[in-house]
Design a protein around this motif. Sequence first.
Motif, short mmCIF file in Angstrom:
data_model
loop_
_atom_site.label_atom_id
_atom_site.label_comp_id
_atom_site.label_asym_id
_atom_site.label_seq_id
_atom_site.Cartn_x
_atom_site.Cartn_y
_atom_site.Cartn_z
N GLN A 1 -7.33 0.46 3.68
CA GLN A 1 -8.08 -0.26 4.66
C GLN A 1 -9.51 -0.52 4.10
O GLN A 1 -10.25 -1.23 4.65
N LYS B 1 -5.32 -7.28 5.92
CA LYS B 1 -6.47 -6.66 5.24
C LYS B 1 -7.49 -7.46 4.67
O LYS B 1 -6.91 -8.77 4.49
N THR C 1 -3.14 7.21 11.15
CA THR C 1 -2.85 6.49 9.91
C THR C 1 -1.77 5.89 10.41
O THR C 1 -0.88 5.95 11.19
N ASP C 2 -1.68 5.00 9.19
CA ASP C 2 -0.19 4.09 9.19
C ASP C 2 0.93 4.77 8.73
O ASP C 2 0.64 5.59 7.76
N SER D 1 -4.08 -1.49 0.04
CA SER D 1 -2.86 -2.23 0.80
C SER D 1 -3.53 -3.87 0.77
O SER D 1 -4.83 -4.08 0.89
N THR E 1 1.55 6.12 4.83
CA THR E 1 0.66 7.41 4.32
C THR E 1 1.82 8.43 4.33
O THR E 1 1.86 8.80 2.99
N ASP F 1 -6.35 7.29 0.31
CA ASP F 1 -5.55 6.09 0.87
C ASP F 1 -6.57 5.41 1.16
O ASP F 1 -7.28 5.34 2.38
N GLY G 1 0.98 -1.09 0.02
CA GLY G 1 -0.01 0.00 -0.09
C GLY G 1 0.77 1.24 0.05
O GLY G 1 0.67 2.09 -0.77
N THR G 2 1.95 1.26 0.80
CA THR G 2 2.79 2.31 0.77
C THR G 2 3.50 2.46 -0.47
O THR G 2 3.57 3.85 -0.89
C1 LIG Z 1 -4.27 3.66 6.23
C2 LIG Z 1 -3.07 3.13 5.75
N1 LIG Z 1 -2.29 3.53 4.84
C3 LIG Z 1 -1.36 2.96 4.33
C4 LIG Z 1 -0.99 1.68 4.80
C5 LIG Z 1 0.28 1.17 4.19
O1 LIG Z 1 -0.03 -0.13 3.42
P1 LIG Z 1 1.18 -1.23 3.41
O2 LIG Z 1 1.26 -2.04 4.79
O3 LIG Z 1 0.33 -2.34 2.63
O4 LIG Z 1 2.42 -0.73 3.11
C6 LIG Z 1 -1.77 0.97 5.61
C7 LIG Z 1 -1.30 -0.27 6.15
O5 LIG Z 1 -1.69 -0.76 7.15
C8 LIG Z 1 -2.87 1.68 6.17
O6 LIG Z 1 -3.56 1.04 7.05
#
Ligand SMILES: Cc1ncc(COP(=O)(O)O)c(C=O)c1O
Length: 454
Positions: free
Chosen positions: A212, A238, A137-138, A233, A141, A209, A112-113
């Motif tokens: 989720q 997920k 957020t994670d 992601s 983001t 974003d 997701g990143t």
């Molecule tokens: C809101 C949000 N943004 C971005 C991400 C990043 O995704 P990833 O862990 O697949 O890189 C996550 C992952 O948990 C997330 O919950």
Amino acid sequence: MKNNHHFTRRQFVKTTAAGAIAASQIAPTYAFNIHGSSQSGKLAALGGTPVRSNKKWPEWPYKDQNVLDEITKTTESGIWCRIQSKNGTVPTFEKKYAEMIGVKRCVAVGSGTQALHTSVEALGLGPGDEIITSPYTDPGTISAILSARALPVLADIDRLSFQIDPDDVERRITPNTKAIMPVHMCGLPANMERIMQIAKKHNLLVIEDSAQAHFAKYKGQMLGTIGDLGCFSHQSSKVLACGEGGSIVSNNEELMERCYTVQNHGTSKYGRTETIGPKYRMNEFEGAILLGQLPTVMDRHYTRNKNARYLTSKIKDIPGITPQKLYDGTEEGSFYLYTVNYDKKQHNNVDRSKYLKALAAEGINLSPYIKNGLHKEPWVDNILTRNVYKKMYTSQRLKQFKEEMACPNCDIVCDEEMVMLWASGPLLGTQDDMDDIINALGKVYENRDQLDKI
Ligand SMILES: Cc1ncc(COP(=O)(O)O)c(C=O)c1O
């Protein structure tokens, strides 16, 4: 927040036939002691009988024979890298996922990143540009914004929806603001109507974003399809998972072509190296795991939505906890998380940590989720001292950036109010499983005067 009703156990009566899940149909809405068993009484943390014991939640991550068959097929095919074939698992997943989400194109990447970073680069955003996003957020983001050497400006959230507050977004716009990156927290929609209005008014791009928020629906559209680009992601936890993975969706074919090129180390589908880009390609095994889930993923989506509606219909009348606020136009959630806002004043002024301990003893493990908003993490000071940021932004802008970092609503949500059930697996449970959650919440509320003894 709700008033402190004086509920007696008699009022926590058994309610409703199975399936009567629309909140308006149920009165009283509280299912405490729904089986009439000995689940009530003394808190388990103080020696009583737990509401739930010796029961398992549905297994996660999801797998079935179809998933295993796809992995085997990929292993045997020798097509392990997406550029080896136009008909491999990744291109096929991209086509099918785009169709399910209701857009023309999807580009799959490694996380997701990576999806968010690819989007920022494909939109031409970088040094000197500001992107407004949520602190709740994670880290992925803001990492996506920082990797492009742009400035992540954090706007505060709404305490009851946990979503970015459009008014605060608008307050934080500067002449350098180029985009808004709303986060659909917990897999439920941010206030997209307001965000799109603000974006239009100030000529800003929107990257959703939706990490989720797979298959969540707002005003007839799936999340991720409303802004310029939407990012998902597929990390293990997920609702559509392959270990690590991500995807970008949009109806803008030219922009999606740019996303493809950026994530393919700047090399277009014609094999020409045209721009700057990292190598973020999804591999064919990740594609196989995702593809294998697609035939049944909507069944799980609807089960989560049904169970979430059932939980909300019961929990909404338990004093001191408020189910996540939904904006008008919310039709479906991914229910990656099921969350409530905890009011300690209605729980004998007991801190959330003791409340969660009491619930865990009843066999229901809920979590405070994100410890700190990202405005409180050390990256803020780190970038302020970096030469690259000092070259790109005036000292006045960086000083103001630091001074205006406060997000008080986010702080109170993190420190005191968020109570979260990680729901990808658990919300696939039976109504009996949901009743255990409801009964535990009800039992702990009823014994609130005992919580300080834990
Ligand atoms: C809101 C949000 N943004 C971005 C991400 C990043 O995704 P990833 O862990 O697949 O890189 C996550 C992952 O948990 C997330 O919950």
